[in-house]
Write a protein that holds these residues in place. Structure first.
Motif, PDB file in Angstrom:
ATOM      1  N   GLY A   3      16.086   2.405  -6.694  1.00 18.50           N
ATOM      2  CA  GLY A   3      17.010   1.296  -6.057  1.00 18.50           C
ATOM      3  C   GLY A   3      18.008   1.958  -5.121  1.00 18.50           C
ATOM      4  N   GLY A   4      18.185   3.121  -5.372  1.00 15.85           N
ATOM      5  CA  GLY A   4      19.308   3.794  -4.234  1.00 15.85           C
ATOM      6  C   GLY A   4      18.396   3.976  -3.004  1.00 15.85           C
ATOM      7  N   ARG A   5      17.253   4.279  -2.895  1.00 18.27           N
ATOM      8  CA  ARG A   5      16.298   4.241  -1.680  1.00 18.27           C
ATOM      9  C   ARG A   5      16.156   3.246  -1.070  1.00 18.27           C
ATOM     10  N   VAL A   7       5.696  12.674 -10.196  1.00 16.24           N
ATOM     11  CA  VAL A   7       5.977  14.069 -10.391  1.00 16.24           C
ATOM     12  C   VAL A   7       7.451  14.015 -10.973  1.00 16.24           C
ATOM     13  N   TYR A   8       8.296  13.003 -10.787  1.00 13.93           N
ATOM     14  CA  TYR A   8       9.593  12.926 -11.113  1.00 13.93           C
ATOM     15  C   TYR A   8       9.650  12.828 -12.543  1.00 13.93           C
ATOM     16  N   SER A  45       0.935  -1.121   0.013  1.00 14.01           N
ATOM     17  CA  SER A  45      -0.073  -0.085   0.163  1.00 14.01           C
ATOM     18  C   SER A  45       1.040   1.269   0.125  1.00 14.01           C
ATOM     19  N   ALA A  46       1.837   1.221   0.751  1.00 18.11           N
ATOM     20  CA  ALA A  46       3.110   2.187   0.952  1.00 18.11           C
ATOM     21  C   ALA A  46       3.462   2.440  -0.765  1.00 18.11           C
ATOM     22  N   VAL A  47       4.022   1.348  -1.288  1.00 16.71           N
ATOM     23  CA  VAL A  47       4.541   1.568  -2.709  1.00 16.71           C
ATOM     24  C   VAL A  47       3.468   2.420  -3.439  1.00 16.71           C
ATOM     25  N   GLY A  48       2.130   1.664  -3.342  1.00 14.05           N
ATOM     26  CA  GLY A  48       1.099   2.062  -4.252  1.00 14.05           C
ATOM     27  C   GLY A  48       0.833   3.628  -4.464  1.00 14.05           C
ATOM     28  N   ILE A  49       0.792   4.203  -3.049  1.00 14.75           N
ATOM     29  CA  ILE A  49       0.820   5.598  -2.850  1.00 14.75           C
ATOM     30  C   ILE A  49       1.906   6.330  -3.537  1.00 14.75           C
ATOM     31  N   HIS A  50       3.244   5.992  -3.169  1.00 11.23           N
ATOM     32  CA  HIS A  50       4.292   6.557  -3.609  1.00 11.23           C
ATOM     33  C   HIS A  50       4.506   6.461  -5.039  1.00 11.23           C
ATOM     34  N   GLY A  79      10.801   6.864  -6.160  1.00 18.82           N
ATOM     35  CA  GLY A  79      11.955   6.745  -7.001  1.00 18.82           C
ATOM     36  C   GLY A  79      11.573   6.055  -8.315  1.00 18.82           C
ATOM     37  N   PHE A  80      10.916   4.858  -8.098  1.00 16.52           N
ATOM     38  CA  PHE A  80      10.676   3.858  -9.344  1.00 16.52           C
ATOM     39  C   PHE A  80       9.526   4.431 -10.053  1.00 16.52           C
ATOM     40  N   ALA A  81       8.868   5.583  -9.680  1.00 13.80           N
ATOM     41  CA  ALA A  81       7.439   5.896 -10.399  1.00 13.80           C
ATOM     42  C   ALA A  81       7.917   6.689 -11.762  1.00 13.80           C
TER      43      ALA A  81
END
Length: 265
Positions: free
Chosen positions: A261-263, A21-22, A10-15, A142-144
């Motif tokens: 990946g860095g995150r 935006v990136y 769920s956290a990844v889904g939101i992010h 980051g992956f977005a």
């Protein structure tokens, strides 16, 4: 108690939604060509979004903790979704002021609230692996760009710039909303059935008075200033400097791979 791996999902889904935006630089040239805006005017939209991300995340952190992750996630969905749909309207009427308002200010507030909501929840499910949990939560941000960059390029080319924001706005609202509804902080009980705290640390006011906080803040400020400066113009820079065209969106995606990946690393 929720399944902590579904909380992570769920956290990844939101992010992965707000992290689109990136991929803003993929839309820079189409907006300039269609709306007649300059590079500086277009890039300011992204800068405002990041500015209000920082302000809302910093100023609303205690508010998010108070109302809980579900409500704050739905607030993030409302602001970010309104920002995306409003951006479509701003572009349809070719209004730079409305573009700044919807994507920069309103969308930026959604970014800030959405950024901290899943992070503060997920770390409570991994009390012994807080660094891993934080990295897992913000990995999606980051992956977005890896997903959003090519998708935005495809939608803009096939259905137009305005419809791109309408479609993505609706999709992101569904993803953020569904993810937010699953978020719930863990509750631990002792042998007598009494609720106990998962963890306890210094207060925000106490943390602000330490030199460690000031040092960390400065490290983040310098690092993010450099990173955001690149991300704001990555696609047009690739097109102008080394002659990329369609591949520019792929390059933004590659940046997203190493950013995400860095995150987690």
């Amino acid at each position: 108690m929720r399944n902590r791996w579904l909380i992570a999902l769920s956290a990844v889904g939101i992010h992965i939604s707000i992290g689109s935006v990136y991929a803003w630089s993929v839309l820079t040239r189409p907006i300039m060509n269609e709306m007649g805006f300059s590079l500086g005017q277009t890039t300011w939209t992204f800068s405002l979004a990041i500015l209000f991300l920082g302000f809302s995340a910093g100023l609303l952190g205690s508010f998010v903790e108070k109302i809980g992750p579900k409500k704050s996630g739905l607030i993030a969905m409302t602001f970010f979704g309104t920002g995306m749909l409003g951006t479509a309207y701003a572009l349809s009427v070719q209004s730079l002021a409305l573009l700044y308002l919807f994507y920069g200010v309103i969308g930026g507030i959604g970014l800030g609230v959405g950024y901290i909501t899943p992070v503060s929840t997920l770390v409570k499910y991994f009390p012994d692996h807080r660094g891993f949990a934080t990295g897992l939560a913000i990995m999606g941000f980051g992956f977005a760009a890896l997903i959003a960059g090519p998708v935005m390029q495809y939608l803009t080319a096939t259905v137009g710039l305005v419809n791109n924001f309408l479609i993505l706005g609706c999709v992101y609202m569904v993803v953020i909303g569904a993810s937010a509804l699953y978020l719930k902080p863990p509750v631990l009980k002792d042998s007598h059935g009494r609720v106990t705290h998962v963890q306890r640390g210094v207060t925000a006011n106490e943390a602000l008075k330490t030199w460690q906080f000031a040092s960390l803040w400065w490290v983040f400020f310098v690092n993010i200033t450099c990173g955001i400066g690149l991300l704001a113009v990555a696609s047009p820079m690739a097109q102008e400097v080394i002659g990329m065209d369609a591949a520019a969106a792929s390059m933004v995606g590659i940046i997203g791979v190493f950013n995400g990946g860095g995150r987690i690393v």
